[in-house]
Each structure stands twice: as C-alpha cells, then as structure tokens.
Scaffold this active site. Structure first.
Site, PDB file in Angstrom:
ATOM      1  N   SER A  45       0.729  -1.232   0.036  1.00  0.00           N
ATOM      2  CA  SER A  45       0.084   0.088  -0.029  1.00  0.00           C
ATOM      3  C   SER A  45       0.836   1.152   0.034  1.00  0.00           C
ATOM      4  O   SER A  45       0.434   2.368  -0.209  1.00  0.00           O
ATOM      5  CB  SER A  45      -0.901  -0.235   1.142  1.00  0.00           C
ATOM      6  N   ALA A  46       2.347   1.097   0.366  1.00  0.00           N
ATOM      7  CA  ALA A  46       3.025   2.268   0.075  1.00  0.00           C
ATOM      8  C   ALA A  46       2.993   3.504   1.223  1.00  0.00           C
ATOM      9  O   ALA A  46       3.118   4.463   0.766  1.00  0.00           O
ATOM     10  CB  ALA A  46       2.738   2.917  -1.432  1.00  0.00           C
ATOM     11  N   ILE A  47       2.343   2.882   2.330  1.00  0.00           N
ATOM     12  CA  ILE A  47       2.065   3.938   3.395  1.00  0.00           C
ATOM     13  C   ILE A  47       3.265   3.935   4.650  1.00  0.00           C
ATOM     14  O   ILE A  47       3.425   2.788   4.841  1.00  0.00           O
ATOM     15  CB  ILE A  47       0.526   3.656   4.218  1.00  0.00           C
ATOM     16  N   HIS A  49       3.251   4.112   7.564  1.00  0.00           N
ATOM     17  CA  HIS A  49       2.290   4.514   8.769  1.00  0.00           C
ATOM     18  C   HIS A  49       2.766   5.179  10.047  1.00  0.00           C
ATOM     19  O   HIS A  49       3.969   4.978  10.206  1.00  0.00           O
ATOM     20  CB  HIS A  49       1.925   2.969   9.183  1.00  0.00           C
ATOM     21  N   ARG A 311       2.126 -10.844   1.593  1.00  0.00           N
ATOM     22  CA  ARG A 311       2.278 -10.332   3.076  1.00  0.00           C
ATOM     23  C   ARG A 311       3.145 -11.607   3.652  1.00  0.00           C
ATOM     24  O   ARG A 311       2.766 -12.538   3.747  1.00  0.00           O
ATOM     25  CB  ARG A 311       1.352 -10.020   4.172  1.00  0.00           C
ATOM     26  N   GLU A 336       5.943  -8.229   8.054  1.00  0.00           N
ATOM     27  CA  GLU A 336       4.560  -7.808   7.434  1.00  0.00           C
ATOM     28  C   GLU A 336       4.513  -6.483   7.640  1.00  0.00           C
ATOM     29  O   GLU A 336       5.081  -5.593   8.158  1.00  0.00           O
ATOM     30  CB  GLU A 336       3.654  -8.676   7.933  1.00  0.00           C
ATOM     31  N   CYS A 401       2.873   9.069 -20.946  1.00  0.00           N
ATOM     32  CA  CYS A 401       2.172   8.914 -19.915  1.00  0.00           C
ATOM     33  C   CYS A 401       2.780   9.811 -18.805  1.00  0.00           C
ATOM     34  O   CYS A 401       2.150  10.578 -17.868  1.00  0.00           O
ATOM     35  CB  CYS A 401       1.583   7.708 -19.361  1.00  0.00           C
TER      36      CYS A 401
HETATM   37  C1  FAD Z   1      -0.548  -6.357   0.434  1.00  0.00           C
HETATM   38  C2  FAD Z   1       0.472  -5.374   1.200  1.00  0.00           C
HETATM   39  C3  FAD Z   1       0.294  -4.192   1.743  1.00  0.00           C
HETATM   40  C4  FAD Z   1       1.373  -3.860   2.601  1.00  0.00           C
HETATM   41  N1  FAD Z   1       1.245  -2.468   3.018  1.00  0.00           N
HETATM   42  C5  FAD Z   1       2.047  -1.615   3.745  1.00  0.00           C
HETATM   43  C6  FAD Z   1       2.071  -0.426   4.107  1.00  0.00           C
HETATM   44  O1  FAD Z   1       1.179   0.272   3.473  1.00  0.00           O
HETATM   45  N2  FAD Z   1       2.931   0.072   4.990  1.00  0.00           N
HETATM   46  C7  FAD Z   1       4.089  -0.802   5.467  1.00  0.00           C
HETATM   47  O2  FAD Z   1       4.575  -0.157   6.138  1.00  0.00           O
HETATM   48  N3  FAD Z   1       3.983  -1.988   5.108  1.00  0.00           N
HETATM   49  C8  FAD Z   1       3.174  -2.812   4.135  1.00  0.00           C
HETATM   50  N4  FAD Z   1       3.423  -3.813   3.824  1.00  0.00           N
HETATM   51  C9  FAD Z   1       4.403  -4.714   4.455  1.00  0.00           C
HETATM   52  C10 FAD Z   1       5.857  -4.245   3.699  1.00  0.00           C
HETATM   53  O3  FAD Z   1       5.668  -4.434   2.338  1.00  0.00           O
HETATM   54  C11 FAD Z   1       6.720  -5.395   4.067  1.00  0.00           C
HETATM   55  O4  FAD Z   1       6.846  -5.339   5.305  1.00  0.00           O
HETATM   56  C12 FAD Z   1       8.220  -5.203   3.497  1.00  0.00           C
HETATM   57  O5  FAD Z   1       8.123  -4.962   2.236  1.00  0.00           O
HETATM   58  C13 FAD Z   1       8.952  -6.365   3.709  1.00  0.00           C
HETATM   59  O6  FAD Z   1      10.313  -6.188   3.097  1.00  0.00           O
HETATM   60  P1  FAD Z   1      11.507  -7.265   3.431  1.00  0.00           P
HETATM   61  O7  FAD Z   1      12.574  -6.617   2.713  1.00  0.00           O
HETATM   62  O8  FAD Z   1      11.415  -8.052   4.713  1.00  0.00           O
HETATM   63  O9  FAD Z   1      10.878  -8.478   2.371  1.00  0.00           O
HETATM   64  P2  FAD Z   1      10.639  -8.644   0.791  1.00  0.00           P
HETATM   65  O10 FAD Z   1      10.538  -7.436  -0.065  1.00  0.00           O
HETATM   66  O11 FAD Z   1       9.998  -9.634   0.405  1.00  0.00           O
HETATM   67  O12 FAD Z   1      12.352  -9.044   0.400  1.00  0.00           O
HETATM   68  C14 FAD Z   1      12.654 -10.199   0.614  1.00  0.00           C
HETATM   69  C15 FAD Z   1      13.607 -10.789  -0.611  1.00  0.00           C
HETATM   70  O13 FAD Z   1      14.489 -11.737   0.050  1.00  0.00           O
HETATM   71  C16 FAD Z   1      14.645 -12.569  -1.335  1.00  0.00           C
HETATM   72  N5  FAD Z   1      15.046 -13.961  -1.024  1.00  0.00           N
HETATM   73  C17 FAD Z   1      14.016 -14.975  -0.462  1.00  0.00           C
HETATM   74  N6  FAD Z   1      14.748 -16.201  -0.355  1.00  0.00           N
HETATM   75  C18 FAD Z   1      15.973 -15.905  -0.692  1.00  0.00           C
HETATM   76  C19 FAD Z   1      17.297 -16.813  -0.778  1.00  0.00           C
HETATM   77  N7  FAD Z   1      16.993 -18.059  -0.564  1.00  0.00           N
HETATM   78  N8  FAD Z   1      18.414 -16.426  -1.512  1.00  0.00           N
HETATM   79  C20 FAD Z   1      18.452 -14.971  -1.813  1.00  0.00           C
HETATM   80  N9  FAD Z   1      17.410 -13.936  -1.704  1.00  0.00           N
HETATM   81  C21 FAD Z   1      16.134 -14.606  -1.116  1.00  0.00           C
HETATM   82  C22 FAD Z   1      13.358 -12.603  -1.913  1.00  0.00           C
HETATM   83  O14 FAD Z   1      13.423 -12.611  -3.356  1.00  0.00           O
HETATM   84  C23 FAD Z   1      12.980 -11.083  -1.497  1.00  0.00           C
HETATM   85  O15 FAD Z   1      13.352 -10.090  -2.943  1.00  0.00           O
HETATM   86  C24 FAD Z   1       2.561  -4.511   3.217  1.00  0.00           C
HETATM   87  C25 FAD Z   1       2.600  -5.540   2.464  1.00  0.00           C
HETATM   88  C26 FAD Z   1       1.667  -6.252   1.559  1.00  0.00           C
HETATM   89  C27 FAD Z   1       1.957  -7.502   0.887  1.00  0.00           C
END
Ligand code: FAD
Length: 475
Positions: A45-47, A49, A311, A336, A401
């Site tokens: 959602s890109a918020i 919070h 998530r 999450e 665009c």
């Molecule tokens: C529908 C939705 C709405 C959301 N809205 C919000 C919001 O509005 N505000 C907010 O604060 N948060 C929000 N979130 C949460 C937020 O998007 C996540 O908490 C955040 O993006 C998590 O980041 P991350 O780096 O932990 O995970 P990810 O972005 O998933 O990155 C993890 C990376 O690890 C890599 N990886 C996995 N396994 C391996 C491996 N074995 N070897 C090498 N690489 C690997 C993956 O390919 C991935 O690129 C939302 C999430 C969702 C899905």
C-alpha cells in the site's frame, strides 16, 4: 571472507546493507531474483504508517514509530519520493468511535505525535468527499506515502556507491556453521562470512531453518489492489482507512506519490509464496469495501491496472529481529505491515548490533547522499529548457504517460544497482507506470536497454530469465 552477508534485497535487506556500509565492514547482499525489490516491497500500500496501530510494547510498535520519524531525512539523503500525507481512520457509528479512542491511546503510548479525533465540520473540511455516514476519524498527521521499491533500490545504490557488493539473481541454498563464521552456499558458489543477516521476506523461515531448529512459520497472505488514473488522483487528500480488525488494517483509499488513486488490499491466506494473481472475488471485495468511504461512487472505469502482493505474516504475531542462538546469525523475519514504515529503524538497530558484535568502527568517509535523480515530470518549463540545452536526450520523451525522457532511462541503467530489464527501468524512472501501461514506450525501452547494455534486442528481459520479449526478426 566477507564481514557480513545480507540475504534478501527487499526494503529491509537493502536498508540494512546501507546501514552496515556506514561501518568499517566488507558487506555483500545476495538476492535470488534478477532485480532488487521483487518481493513484498514491490506490491503493497506504500503507506509510511504513523504508528498508532501496533500493540504497545511490541517490536512492530517500536520500529513503526521510529521508522516513521526517520523517513523524511532518509528520503532527502536517498532522493526517493516521499510525501507527508495524513491518514484518517474512519468510524461509522458509536461502536467504531470507541475503537478510535483505543487507537488514539495506543498511538500516544507508542510515541506518535499530533494524533487527534476529528468530527463534524472539521472532519469534512479535512476530507470533503467523505461519506456522511462517517461519524468521526482518527487523524495522524505524521503518516506519509512513498514509492516502496525505490526506498530499497536507492538504498542499495547508495550502499554500492559506498563499496557494498550486490549479487543479484543468486539464490542462497544452504547455511552452515564455521569455527569463525558462517558458510553461505548459493546456486552459483560459496561465501564465508563473519555474520549473516536473514532478510528473506516470505522465505525467512526457510533460511532460519538452514541453521536452527524450526521456530516460526511464515504464512503468505495475498492482498489485491486497483490503481486508478491520475484524473482522479485528487479524489481524496488523506489516506482513508476503515477501523482495523483482527485481520489487519483493511481496505484503504489513498493518493499515490504519482498522483494516482490506490484502492486495496483484501487479505487471503495462500499456499504459493510467490505467485501474485488477482481474482474477481477479491477485487469485488476491495471495490465494495472502498465504496463506503465516499459520498459518490468510485470511478472504477478509470482503473489502469490491478495487482497483488504477498504479506510475509509470521505465526509469532510480531516482527522477529536481532541475534539468534547461532553466533553471527541475525534476522529481520516476519516483516509484514508496517514493515515498509519500520524498515529504516530495523536496519539501524540491526546494523548497530552486528557492527558492535564484530567490533567495527564507524566510517568517516561514508557518503549518505545518493546522486540526485533528474525527474523531468516534476520540473518547471524553465528548468526543462535549461536541462535540454545541456543534453538533448531530455527532449526525447519515451514514456508519454509519465513524461519520462531517454536521458533519465540511460542514467537509470548506468547507476550502481541499475536497471537491467524493462521492469527495472519501470521501477527506477516510472516509464510504463502510466495510463497505457507501457503500450507505447516498451519497444523504445527495449531498444535503449539493448543499446546501453550492449546486447541484442531479443536478449532484453521484461523482468528476469525466461521473460525475453522479442523472439527474432520478422522482416
Ligand atoms: C498487500 C501488502 C500491503 C502492505 N502495505 C504496507 C504499508 O502500507 N505500509 C507498510 O509499512 N508495510 C506494508 N506492507 C508490508 C511491507 O511491504 C513489507 O513489510 C516489506 O516490504 C518487507 O520487506 P522485506 O525486505 O522484509 O521483504 P521482501 O520485500 O519480500 O524481500 C525479501 C527478499 O528476499 C529474497 N529472498 C528470499 N529467499 C532468498 C534466498 N534463498 N536467497 C536470496 N534471496 C532470497 C526475495 O527474493 C525478496 O526479494 C504491505 C505488504 C503487503 C504484501
């Protein structure tokens, strides 16, 4: 031997890498996808919070409130789009107004500033199109909106500018203990590191289990969205939420940093951790839930795309951040929502813990500023004229665009952590994010990528291996 290897190139991994690069440490990030920000960080959602939602005392509460405060300065240093945009949690009737009071108290306990409950004229002045059925709203002025994938990519670029190494398209397949660190095995080779940070998003439980007995599981939960054209981007001034339930924050209606309108998400547990399909039932739920916010029907005919994200929901109920029982093995797992808002604070704390444990000192020569990105579509006519007089490629508009020029695309390709695919260009400069969804600009972007990367056009990828766009010459 590396000092630290970060597994995962989402917003948490990339910001952690950058924070680690500010210490005297040799750091490397390993991401299995072809590009950074390909997991939860790409579709959410890109918020940013404010921090009134998480239960006080949890890691979510602490990191959310701290992360939110770090965003304005981070956006200036890394030059990504961030717009302070208040959020309004709406209540329909007395029972929900009680929830607002609880959120207000919770927010104050979490250290969130400026919270207030709006009613009557004040409420409708803040959000003129709000449904008359809304009786009150909790206003959080410190909330913001951003471009999540850019937070990750700009952080990785800045880390690489400061000497960090990036291995993209390489999957970590095993971890084992060494007397002086950890052996990281990938599908391409082996690396020894004094420390490893698990930031693998939806796969973080699997990475954890490579070194430790199973302790938590990630439950992937899909969330679907509509994105509406910028013709209706100013329909709302704030990010509108319903009262949260046990399932989460529910469907929201929000302006995007690009002036479009975002509607979503639903929440459904799924079995596949990476497939992000949309379906009619989920989208209908999103439409119907969002329709309640306004006194007029939502202009769904101006939808330019639907999409979904996954998530990485942990079964522990809270973020899992910090040291583990294995010396040198650290985690940022189960991140999450509000993970995007929390990521800068998680990265700061985690990097300080790792650096302290490794006995590293701060670097005096660390440059926190990323080279500014020129965004033609945010410039005045005079500024554009001046720019074009210096480089005529700024006059060649590739994405009509979003008004993205050839020069911006070329720059995005040649930076550290630069674009190597059509989607990579889209993420970095927005070409293809507009109303026509790349219908017109994609062939030109393919040609520019081929020319700049020095490869034939039929080897240019849409996103990763196997996503070639062209098969060969017809004429
Ligand atoms: C529908 C939705 C709405 C959301 N809205 C919000 C919001 O509005 N505000 C907010 O604060 N948060 C929000 N979130 C949460 C937020 O998007 C996540 O908490 C955040 O993006 C998590 O980041 P991350 O780096 O932990 O995970 P990810 O972005 O998933 O990155 C993890 C990376 O690890 C890599 N990886 C996995 N396994 C391996 C491996 N074995 N070897 C090498 N690489 C690997 C993956 O390919 C991935 O690129 C939302 C999430 C969702 C899905």
């Amino acid at each position: 031997m590396e000092d630290v290897i970060v597994i995962g190139g989402g917003v948490v991994g990339c910001l952690t890498l950058r924070a680690l690069a500010s210490w005297k440490l040799r750091v490397r990030l390993i991401e299995k996808q072809y590009d950074l920000a390909s997991g939860a960080t790409m579709a959410n959602s890109a918020i940013v919070h404010a921090g009134y939602d998480p239960e006080p005392g949890t890691r979510k509460a602490r990191f959310n409130a701290e992360g939110n405060r770090l965003y304005p300065a981070l956006a200036r240093e890394l030059d990504f789009l961030f717009l302070p945009t208040p959020s309004l949690v709406t209540a329909f009737g007395e029972e929900q107004e009680e929830t607002l009071e609880k959120l207000l108290a919770r927010g104050r306990e979490n250290g969130v500033e400026g919270l207030s409950i709006l009613r009557g004229e004040e409420l409708f002045r803040a959000e003129p199109r709000l449904s008359e059925k809304v009786t009150a709203a909790l206003r959080a002025p410190t909330a913001g909106i951003t471009e999540p994938w850019s937070v990750a990519i700009t952080a990785a670029e800045n880390a690489a500018d400061n000497g960090a190494l990036l291995n993209l398209g390489e999957e970590v397949t095993g971890l084992s203990r060494l007397p002086d660190g950890i052996l990281v095995t990938t599908d391409k080779g082996e690396y020894k590191a004094r420390a490893v940070v698990n930031a693998a998003g939806v796969w973080a439980d699997r990475i954890h289990d490579m070194l430790l007995p199973h302790a938590f599981s990630i439950r992937p939960r899909l969330g679907q969205y509509y994105l509406l054209d910028r013709k209706v981007g100013d329909l709302v001034k704030n990010t509108l939420f319903a009262c949260p339930t046990r399932e989460g924050k529910g469907v929201l209606l929000s302006p995007s940093v690009h002036g479009k309108l975002l509607i979503g998400p639903d929440a459904r547990e799924v079995s596949d951790r990476e497939l992000t399909p949309t379906d009619a039932e989920g989208l209908r739920f999103v439409r119907e839930s969002a329709a309640r916010f306004l006194r007029e029907p939502l202009p769904m005919n101006l939808t330019i795309r639907t999409y979904a994200g996954i998530r990485p929901t942990p079964d522990t109920g809270d973020f899992i951040v910090g040291k583990t029982d294995v010396p040198g093995f650290y985690q940022a797992a189960g991140i999450e929502s509000p993970g995007l808002a929390s990521a800068p604070a998680i990265a700061r704390e985690l990097s300080e813990t790792v650096a302290r444990d490794l006995g590293a000192a701060k670097r005096e020569d660390f440059n926190p500023f990323r080279r500014k990105q020129i965004r033609l579509n945010r410039m005045s006519e005079e500024e554009k004229r001046e720019l074009i007089s210096r480089d005529s490629r700024y006059a060649v508009i590739v994405c009509k665009c979003e008004k993205v020029s050839e020069a911006e695309i070329v720059d995005a390709i040649h930076r550290n952590a630069g674009a190597r695919s059509v989607k990579g260009v889209k993420k970095r400069v927005g070409a293809g994010f507009g109303r026509c969804q790349a219908g017109f600009c994609q062939p030109v972007v393919v040609s520019i990528l081929a020319r700049e990367l020095g490869i034939p056009k039929d080897q240019v990828l849409y996103d990763g291996p196997g996503s070639e766009i062209l098969k060969g010459k017809v004429k």
